[in-house]
Motif scaffolding. Sequence first.
Motif, short mmCIF file in Angstrom:
data_model
loop_
_atom_site.label_atom_id
_atom_site.label_comp_id
_atom_site.label_asym_id
_atom_site.label_seq_id
_atom_site.Cartn_x
_atom_site.Cartn_y
_atom_site.Cartn_z
N ARG A 1 50.28 37.37 21.91
CA ARG A 1 49.91 36.64 23.14
C ARG A 1 51.10 36.53 24.08
O ARG A 1 50.96 36.66 25.30
N LEU A 2 52.29 36.33 23.52
CA LEU A 2 53.48 36.22 24.35
C LEU A 2 53.81 37.53 25.05
O LEU A 2 54.26 37.54 26.20
N PHE A 3 53.61 38.64 24.35
CA PHE A 3 53.95 39.94 24.91
C PHE A 3 52.79 40.61 25.66
O PHE A 3 53.01 41.61 26.34
N LEU A 4 51.58 40.06 25.53
CA LEU A 4 50.41 40.68 26.15
C LEU A 4 50.56 40.84 27.66
O LEU A 4 50.25 41.92 28.20
N PRO A 5 51.02 39.82 28.42
CA PRO A 5 51.18 40.02 29.86
C PRO A 5 52.11 41.18 30.20
O PRO A 5 51.84 41.94 31.13
N LYS A 6 53.20 41.35 29.45
CA LYS A 6 54.12 42.45 29.71
C LYS A 6 53.48 43.80 29.38
O LYS A 6 53.72 44.80 30.07
N ILE A 7 52.66 43.82 28.33
CA ILE A 7 51.95 45.06 27.97
C ILE A 7 50.99 45.45 29.08
O ILE A 7 50.93 46.61 29.51
N VAL A 8 50.20 44.47 29.55
CA VAL A 8 49.24 44.74 30.62
C VAL A 8 49.97 45.12 31.91
O VAL A 8 49.54 46.02 32.64
N LEU A 9 51.07 44.43 32.21
CA LEU A 9 51.85 44.74 33.41
C LEU A 9 52.36 46.18 33.37
O LEU A 9 52.29 46.90 34.38
N HIS A 10 52.85 46.59 32.21
CA HIS A 10 53.33 47.98 32.05
C HIS A 10 52.17 48.96 32.27
O HIS A 10 52.36 49.99 32.95
N PHE A 11 51.00 48.66 31.71
CA PHE A 11 49.85 49.54 31.86
C PHE A 11 49.44 49.65 33.34
O PHE A 11 49.20 50.76 33.85
N VAL A 12 49.35 48.52 34.04
CA VAL A 12 48.91 48.53 35.44
C VAL A 12 49.91 49.30 36.30
O VAL A 12 49.52 50.14 37.13
N ASN A 13 51.20 49.05 36.14
CA ASN A 13 52.20 49.75 36.93
C ASN A 13 52.22 51.25 36.62
O ASN A 13 52.48 52.08 37.50
N ILE B 1 31.35 46.02 37.51
CA ILE B 1 31.54 44.85 38.35
C ILE B 1 30.18 44.39 38.91
O ILE B 1 29.53 45.14 39.64
N ASN B 2 29.79 43.18 38.57
CA ASN B 2 28.52 42.63 39.04
C ASN B 2 28.69 41.70 40.25
O ASN B 2 27.78 41.54 41.04
N ARG B 3 29.88 41.13 40.38
CA ARG B 3 30.16 40.22 41.50
C ARG B 3 31.54 40.52 42.06
O ARG B 3 32.51 40.66 41.31
N PHE B 4 31.60 40.62 43.37
CA PHE B 4 32.85 40.98 44.04
C PHE B 4 33.07 40.02 45.20
O PHE B 4 32.16 39.80 46.01
N GLU B 5 34.24 39.43 45.28
CA GLU B 5 34.49 38.43 46.32
C GLU B 5 35.88 38.63 46.93
O GLU B 5 36.86 38.84 46.22
N ILE B 6 35.93 38.58 48.26
CA ILE B 6 37.19 38.61 49.00
C ILE B 6 37.29 37.34 49.81
O ILE B 6 36.35 36.97 50.52
N VAL C 1 29.19 42.03 31.99
CA VAL C 1 29.64 42.60 33.26
C VAL C 1 30.86 41.83 33.75
O VAL C 1 31.20 40.76 33.23
N GLY C 2 31.50 42.37 34.76
CA GLY C 2 32.73 41.77 35.25
C GLY C 2 32.60 41.15 36.62
O GLY C 2 31.63 41.38 37.36
N GLU C 3 33.61 40.37 36.96
CA GLU C 3 33.69 39.70 38.26
C GLU C 3 35.08 39.93 38.82
O GLU C 3 36.09 39.81 38.11
N LEU C 4 35.15 40.27 40.10
CA LEU C 4 36.43 40.57 40.74
C LEU C 4 36.59 39.66 41.97
O LEU C 4 35.74 39.66 42.86
N ILE C 5 37.67 38.87 41.98
CA ILE C 5 37.95 37.97 43.10
C ILE C 5 39.31 38.33 43.67
O ILE C 5 40.31 38.36 42.94
N GLY D 1 39.16 55.28 40.91
CA GLY D 1 39.59 55.44 39.52
C GLY D 1 40.46 54.29 39.06
O GLY D 1 40.35 53.84 37.91
N LEU D 2 41.32 53.78 39.95
CA LEU D 2 42.18 52.66 39.59
C LEU D 2 41.36 51.41 39.27
O LEU D 2 41.63 50.72 38.29
N ILE D 3 40.36 51.13 40.09
CA ILE D 3 39.52 49.96 39.85
C ILE D 3 38.79 50.08 38.51
O ILE D 3 38.68 49.12 37.75
N ARG D 4 38.31 51.28 38.21
CA ARG D 4 37.64 51.50 36.92
C ARG D 4 38.60 51.27 35.76
O ARG D 4 38.22 50.71 34.72
N ASP D 5 39.86 51.69 35.92
CA ASP D 5 40.84 51.52 34.84
C ASP D 5 41.22 50.04 34.67
O ASP D 5 41.40 49.56 33.55
N LEU D 6 41.35 49.33 35.77
CA LEU D 6 41.75 47.93 35.70
C LEU D 6 40.62 47.04 35.22
O LEU D 6 40.85 46.01 34.58
#
Length: 372
Positions: free
Chosen positions: A20-32, A142-147, A101-105, A132-137
């Motif tokens: 759990r402590l390292f998970l944010p860094k793992i996800v950050l590395h994946f996204v970048n 995505i069922n609900r999308f909000e800006i 399904v997912g939600e994106l805000i 493709g980036l949105i699909r990977d992230l």
Amino acid sequence: MKKKTAIILGVIVLLLIVFRLFLPKIVLHFVNKELAEMEEYTGEVEDIDIALIRGAYIIDGIHIFKRDTVDKDHTDSIPFFTCPEVDLSVQWKALFQGKIVGELIVNQPKLNFVQSKNEDREVKQDTSDLKGLIRDLMPLAINRFEINQGEIHYIDNMASPKVDVFIKQLNILAEQLTNEPVVGDSLPSTLTANGIAYGGSFNLDVKLNALADHPTFDMNAEIEKVDLVGLNDFLRAYGNFDVKKGEFNLFTEFAAKEGSFKGYVKPLIKELDIVQWNKEEGNVFQILWETLVAGTAELFENQKEDQIGSKILIENTFENPEIHTGQAIVLILKNAFIQALKPSIEQSINISNMEEKEGEKGFFKSLFDGEN
């Protein structure tokens, strides 16, 4: 046995804590890594927050650049997209209905369309990386999308003067994007938007089938009471004139299904006053041009309503759109000399009447019919 069991459980708990402590860094590395590997774009994320109980992760500080506009250290580059916070999560409301399904805000994003020297690239190719980036992230559909409180800019630093046209305070909400149509409702999804531009307002309302193979939707939109004085840089750069006063309005409706579409765009300008005889310019050709533009505007203005306008019908297929320019010219004359066009959405286009071909109306029929 009890001691061994306690040790094993302790190790598992410890591993989970470490994970759990390292998970944010793992996800950050994946996204970048995903951002760095895009073909047409590049970018970076500042930080990632994980909310396991909510089934979500939050991207803090995302910056995306188009590769053909970026310099080595990004100091002089205009980012294509920036956002302080993007929240990606499981939509629990849909989960209770049996759908995963997912939600994106997206909070306070800024999107910049920068005029580039490379004009030969197709938009479809240019945006495939982002899809493709949105699909990977977000691996879930995505069922609900909000800006919330977004901005969209069109920037042309090669123009003279430089151009920066924008819509601010933009709010968008799309819902039920993964719903299948049911009997009596072929458009189960909705999208609404509103924003502010130069003292005016923007509103959009769309019903759609997001799962259809071809674009399938009913749409209407309006832009009202935009102060043209705020757009003088744009008018000088592309029209070689500016205004002392004027209000821009635009009303549009479109419907589409099975690869075909039908709709209209109705631009109206009220109380237009074009700058003339500007001695500071010291250019006789500029003065003559502004006089010609002002004279033409005055000629085609409805004097009673102080309004210039037309209605442009567009229909056929997406691959071969047909623009009825003849009818648009006739409606300029109708607005000027017979009856002012209505400053509103007509509610005349929908998915059920698309088969009714409008085509080019006859000259007198277009002039004297009671529509528009």
